[in-house]
Every structure is written in C-alpha cells, then in structure tokens.
Design a protein around this motif. Structure first.
Motif, PDB file in Angstrom:
ATOM      1  N   LEU A 292       0.824  -1.213   0.000  1.00 35.05           N
ATOM      2  CA  LEU A 292       0.000   0.000   0.000  1.00 35.05           C
ATOM      3  C   LEU A 292       0.855   1.257   0.000  1.00 35.05           C
ATOM      4  O   LEU A 292       0.540   2.241  -0.665  1.00 35.05           O
ATOM      5  N   LYS A 293       1.947   1.225   0.757  1.00 33.01           N
ATOM      6  CA  LYS A 293       2.825   2.385   0.803  1.00 33.01           C
ATOM      7  C   LYS A 293       3.453   2.654  -0.554  1.00 33.01           C
ATOM      8  O   LYS A 293       3.606   3.806  -0.963  1.00 33.01           O
ATOM      9  N   PHE A 294       3.785   1.595  -1.267  1.00 34.64           N
ATOM     10  CA  PHE A 294       4.372   1.769  -2.590  1.00 34.64           C
ATOM     11  C   PHE A 294       3.356   2.359  -3.555  1.00 34.64           C
ATOM     12  O   PHE A 294       3.687   3.229  -4.364  1.00 34.64           O
ATOM     13  N   ARG A 295       2.111   1.885  -3.500  1.00 36.25           N
ATOM     14  CA  ARG A 295       1.088   2.418  -4.394  1.00 36.25           C
ATOM     15  C   ARG A 295       0.847   3.901  -4.121  1.00 36.25           C
ATOM     16  O   ARG A 295       0.631   4.684  -5.043  1.00 36.25           O
ATOM     17  N   LYS A 296       0.905   4.278  -2.862  1.00 40.67           N
ATOM     18  CA  LYS A 296       0.746   5.693  -2.522  1.00 40.67           C
ATOM     19  C   LYS A 296       1.862   6.511  -3.167  1.00 40.67           C
ATOM     20  O   LYS A 296       1.607   7.581  -3.751  1.00 40.67           O
ATOM     21  N   ASN A 297       3.088   6.040  -3.079  1.00 40.33           N
ATOM     22  CA  ASN A 297       4.212   6.751  -3.687  1.00 40.33           C
ATOM     23  C   ASN A 297       4.160   6.707  -5.210  1.00 40.33           C
ATOM     24  O   ASN A 297       4.614   7.641  -5.886  1.00 40.33           O
ATOM     25  N   PHE A 298       3.578   5.632  -5.756  1.00 39.06           N
ATOM     26  CA  PHE A 298       3.414   5.553  -7.209  1.00 39.06           C
ATOM     27  C   PHE A 298       2.508   6.668  -7.701  1.00 39.06           C
ATOM     28  O   PHE A 298       2.794   7.327  -8.710  1.00 39.06           O
ATOM     29  N   TRP A 299       1.401   6.888  -6.986  1.00 38.09           N
ATOM     30  CA  TRP A 299       0.491   7.955  -7.413  1.00 38.09           C
ATOM     31  C   TRP A 299       1.114   9.329  -7.214  1.00 38.09           C
ATOM     32  O   TRP A 299       0.811  10.275  -7.949  1.00 38.09           O
ATOM     33  N   LYS A 300       1.989   9.464  -6.248  1.00 42.58           N
ATOM     34  CA  LYS A 300       2.730  10.724  -6.109  1.00 42.58           C
ATOM     35  C   LYS A 300       3.611  10.960  -7.331  1.00 42.58           C
ATOM     36  O   LYS A 300       3.697  12.082  -7.837  1.00 42.58           O
ATOM     37  N   LEU A 301       4.265   9.887  -7.794  1.00 38.74           N
ATOM     38  CA  LEU A 301       5.102   9.986  -8.987  1.00 38.74           C
ATOM     39  C   LEU A 301       4.269  10.357 -10.207  1.00 38.74           C
ATOM     40  O   LEU A 301       4.670  11.214 -11.014  1.00 38.74           O
ATOM     41  N   VAL A 302       3.105   9.718 -10.338  1.00 38.40           N
ATOM     42  CA  VAL A 302       2.221  10.026 -11.472  1.00 38.40           C
ATOM     43  C   VAL A 302       1.781  11.480 -11.425  1.00 38.40           C
ATOM     44  O   VAL A 302       1.759  12.179 -12.444  1.00 38.40           O
ATOM     45  N   LYS A 303       1.458  11.950 -10.225  1.00 37.03           N
ATOM     46  CA  LYS A 303       1.024  13.338 -10.071  1.00 37.03           C
ATOM     47  C   LYS A 303       2.162  14.301 -10.401  1.00 37.03           C
ATOM     48  O   LYS A 303       1.970  15.304 -11.113  1.00 37.03           O
ATOM     49  N   ASP A 304       3.357  14.019  -9.896  1.00 36.48           N
ATOM     50  CA  ASP A 304       4.504  14.889 -10.154  1.00 36.48           C
ATOM     51  C   ASP A 304       4.893  14.898 -11.629  1.00 36.48           C
ATOM     52  O   ASP A 304       5.420  15.892 -12.143  1.00 36.48           O
ATOM     53  N   ALA A 305       4.630  13.769 -12.317  1.00 39.66           N
ATOM     54  CA  ALA A 305       4.950  13.687 -13.742  1.00 39.66           C
ATOM     55  C   ALA A 305       3.906  14.362 -14.606  1.00 39.66           C
ATOM     56  O   ALA A 305       4.069  14.473 -15.820  1.00 39.66           O
ATOM     57  N   GLY A 306       2.802  14.831 -13.968  1.00 40.35           N
ATOM     58  CA  GLY A 306       1.749  15.533 -14.702  1.00 40.35           C
ATOM     59  C   GLY A 306       0.869  14.622 -15.516  1.00 40.35           C
ATOM     60  O   GLY A 306       0.282  15.055 -16.517  1.00 40.35           O
ATOM     61  N   THR A 323      -4.633   6.006  -0.404  1.00 42.20           N
ATOM     62  CA  THR A 323      -4.077   6.712   0.740  1.00 42.20           C
ATOM     63  C   THR A 323      -4.860   6.396   1.996  1.00 42.20           C
ATOM     64  O   THR A 323      -4.304   6.153   3.067  1.00 42.20           O
ATOM     65  N   SER A 324      -6.200   6.363   1.859  1.00 45.03           N
ATOM     66  CA  SER A 324      -7.045   6.047   3.000  1.00 45.03           C
ATOM     67  C   SER A 324      -6.815   4.621   3.471  1.00 45.03           C
ATOM     68  O   SER A 324      -6.709   4.354   4.659  1.00 45.03           O
ATOM     69  N   ARG A 325      -6.737   3.702   2.508  1.00 42.82           N
ATOM     70  CA  ARG A 325      -6.518   2.309   2.880  1.00 42.82           C
ATOM     71  C   ARG A 325      -5.144   2.116   3.502  1.00 42.82           C
ATOM     72  O   ARG A 325      -4.948   1.270   4.363  1.00 42.82           O
ATOM     73  N   THR A 326      -4.172   2.917   3.030  1.00 44.09           N
ATOM     74  CA  THR A 326      -2.824   2.822   3.595  1.00 44.09           C
ATOM     75  C   THR A 326      -2.829   3.160   5.070  1.00 44.09           C
ATOM     76  O   THR A 326      -2.227   2.469   5.894  1.00 44.09           O
ATOM     77  N   ALA A 327      -3.529   4.234   5.434  1.00 48.63           N
ATOM     78  CA  ALA A 327      -3.581   4.647   6.833  1.00 48.63           C
ATOM     79  C   ALA A 327      -4.277   3.597   7.683  1.00 48.63           C
ATOM     80  O   ALA A 327      -3.831   3.259   8.772  1.00 48.63           O
ATOM     81  N   MET A 338       4.581  -7.090   9.372  1.00 46.60           N
ATOM     82  CA  MET A 338       4.838  -8.173   8.429  1.00 46.60           C
ATOM     83  C   MET A 338       5.566  -7.710   7.188  1.00 46.60           C
ATOM     84  O   MET A 338       6.648  -8.154   6.885  1.00 46.60           O
ATOM     85  N   PHE A 339       4.962  -6.807   6.433  1.00 52.04           N
ATOM     86  CA  PHE A 339       5.593  -6.308   5.214  1.00 52.04           C
ATOM     87  C   PHE A 339       5.446  -4.812   5.178  1.00 52.04           C
ATOM     88  O   PHE A 339       4.422  -4.288   4.773  1.00 52.04           O
ATOM     89  N   GLN A 340       6.478  -4.119   5.585  1.00 49.71           N
ATOM     90  CA  GLN A 340       6.433  -2.663   5.598  1.00 49.71           C
ATOM     91  C   GLN A 340       6.873  -2.151   4.222  1.00 49.71           C
ATOM     92  O   GLN A 340       7.956  -1.638   4.037  1.00 49.71           O
ATOM     93  N   LEU A 341       5.984  -2.331   3.261  1.00 49.84           N
ATOM     94  CA  LEU A 341       6.315  -1.950   1.891  1.00 49.84           C
ATOM     95  C   LEU A 341       5.909  -0.520   1.595  1.00 49.84           C
ATOM     96  O   LEU A 341       6.109  -0.062   0.500  1.00 49.84           O
TER      97      LEU A 341
END
Length: 341
Positions: A292-306, A323-327, A338-341
């Motif tokens: 979930l943490k990786f997916r959150k950062n993926f969408w940050k990358l997509v947003k920053d890339a426009g 983001t909500s599910r991540t929290a 278990m998996f701090q991804l």
C-alpha cells in the motif's frame, strides 16, 4: 541465454529423435525464445525502473527489508538489459565476441544468485520482525546499519559463485557461433551450486520461516490477518512456480547423458527456462505493487509527472482511496510489522 547452449554439441546434430523433429525444434526455439526475451525485457525494464525511481526519490528506507527490496529490482534490471543480446543471437548467431559472452553469462548467474539470496534475507528479516517483534523494533537502527553490509555481502558472494561461468564462458563454433561452455565437470559443478545455493537452501529457509510466521499471525489478535497471509502465499508462489519446473528439468537431464540428445527434453528446457525468466517481471509486481505504501508513492510519482489529467478523475479518486486504505492498513498491521512496503 539458453541453457542448452552449454550442453553438448549433440544438441545441434541428429539424435535419438528424428532429424525432422529436431529441425522443427530449432525453428520453434528460433521464434519462441527471442519473443520471450523481448517480452521479459520490455516488462522488466519498465517495472524495475519504476520501482527503482520510487525507492530512490519517494520511498524512505526505514527497514532492512526496504534496503533489500531496492537491490532486488537493481539486479533484475541489469539482467533484463542483457536479453536483447540473447534475442539477437537466438535469431541469428553470436556476433558480440568472447568478452561480451563471458560478461553476459556472468550477469545472468550474478542475477540468479543475487535475487535468490535477497529473497532469502527478506524472509529471515520478516521472520525476525514478526516472531521477535519487540526485539526487532528495539534494534531497528542496528539492523538498518547491518543492511548495507548484508547487501554488499550478497553481491560479493554472488559474484564469486559466478566466476566459473565468467572464466569458462566462450564462443563455441557448432552449426553457428554460440555463447556458452562445453565442459562436463564445470557444468556439473555449476548445476550443483545453483541447485544448492540458488534454490534448495532459499526454499528451505522460506518453508521454515513462513511456517512459523503463519503460525504466529494466526495466533495474534487485533489485526487483519488476510493481508499478510496473502502476501506470504504470493511470496512462496512467485518463488516456486516460475523456478521449480526449470530446476527439475535440469536435474532430470543431468541424471543421464541420453537426455542431452532428446529433442523433447530440449523443448522442456527451452519453455521452462523462459518461464523462469518471468520472475524478473513478477518481482516488481509482488514485492512493490502489492504494498500500500508503494502504491501511494506511485500515485505521487504520477502526479509529479503531470499524468493525472490524462488518466482522468478516477485515477485521482484511486489515489485518495489508496491513501485512505494505507492509513487504515498501517494501523491494523503495525502490531506484526509483516511487510512494511
């Protein structure tokens, strides 16, 4: 980098099977292998590059697992970049010289050992994080300090056990120039080392560690069990499903020289080897995108890339939901780490 190129020249001659059947196999491998190499190259290049970008620029390395996970796509990325050379050689012949032959053989073996040893270290680290959670939390800084030493050791050990392929790799002139080696003793030693260090020991570590992890999670209270258990099963599956058939076929073929001259076994080697290479594409999906943490950062990358305006509102909504599910998931899984991804 087909394994049969390492075998005897009988592969290129008429054998127990009919000459016509052998010719059909040569045509099959000439089409099948290059296509698989290209698919793995494209998917692995995009997936592993994306993982590396996110880990370098967006993901904070907070645990030993994070450090190990960053080395996994690096090893796979180096490996997939060699596949265009093998694709060309499969269609035509080896034209890249002796030095490139040794280098690419070494990179393949280096990736094989590095990936398996990294997965083994991740398994052990997750075992400590779950079974000895309190001790692991108190020594988190110390474990992080050991992380760089562990990664360096993995690369050094992998390079050392890859030396036989680098030393004995050569351009062989059979029906056409091919890259490989033809030495029965070296082939046996390489196979024995790969089976022991690169497959059976990691498999044993996964079975033992994940059995205890599953037992610990099932006995724990106050958290959602299905998510960490799902990840565990995926870890074992992505290790076993692509790699096991290839290793079994190689073991069976090594049991008797007759298998080296059977066209049917060359089909088996070719297909299972291509399947084994798929792990270079599956690793980014399993060890990154399920997090979930990786997916959150993926969408940050997509947003920053426009890219969000082109993806539409649904993508932004998905980002918010992730983001909500991540929290929520972070609170539920904090007790087990278990998996701090």
């Amino acid at each position: 980098m087909a394994e049969y190129d390492y075998g005897d020249p009988g592969f290129f001659n008429a054998s127990n099977d009919s000459s016509q059947g052998h010719e059909h196999f040569l045509q099959f491998s000439k089409l099948f292998l290059p296509c698989m190499y290209v698919v793995v190259f494209l998917c692995g290049l995009v997936g592993n590059s994306l993982v590396l970008v996110i880990y370098i620029f967006y993901q904070k390395l907070k645990s030993l697992t994070d450090v190990l996970l960053m080395n996994l796509p690096l090893a796979d990325l180096v490996f997939v970049c060699t596949l265009p050379f093998w694709a060309y050689a499969g269609i035509h012949e080896w034209v890249f010289g002796k030095v490139m032959c040794k280098t690419l053989l070494g990179i393949y073996t280096l990736n094989f050992y590095t990936s398996m040893l990294i997965l083994t270290c991740i398994t052990v680290d997750r075992f400590i994080a779950v079974v000895q959670a309190t001790k692991a939390y108190n020594q988190q800084a110390k474990r992080m300090a050991w992380g760089k030493a562990v990664c360096l050791s993995i690369w050094v050990v992998s390079l050392l056990v890859s030396l036989p392929q680098i030393i004995y790799g050569n351009v062989l002139y059979l029906d056409k120039p091919v890259c490989g080696y033809h030495n029965e003793e070296i082939s046996t030693m390489v196979l024995a080392t790969q089976m022991t260090l690169g497959f059976f020991l990691p498999l044993l570590a996964m079975i033992v560690c994940y059995s205890v992890i599953i037992k610990t999670l099932l006995q724990a209270r106050g958290f959602q069990k299905h998510k960490p258990l799902k990840i565990i099963f995926l870890v074992v599956a992505v290790f076993l499903l692509p790699q096991t058939p290839f290793n079994l076929v190689k073991l069976i073929r090594s049991a008797s020289w007759e298998y080296h001259t059977m066209t049917s076994f060359h089909y088996a080697i070719t297909v299972t080897e291509a399947i084994a290479y798929l792990r270079a594409c599956l690793n980014p999906v399993l060890y990154a995108f399920v997090g979930l943490k990786f997916r959150k950062n993926f969408w940050k990358l997509v947003k920053d890339a426009g890219c969000l305006p082109y993806l539409g509102v649904s993508s932004q909504r998905q980002c918010s939901e992730d983001t909500s599910r991540t929290a929520s998931a972070s609170r539920n899984m904090e007790a087990t780490s278990m998996f701090q991804l």
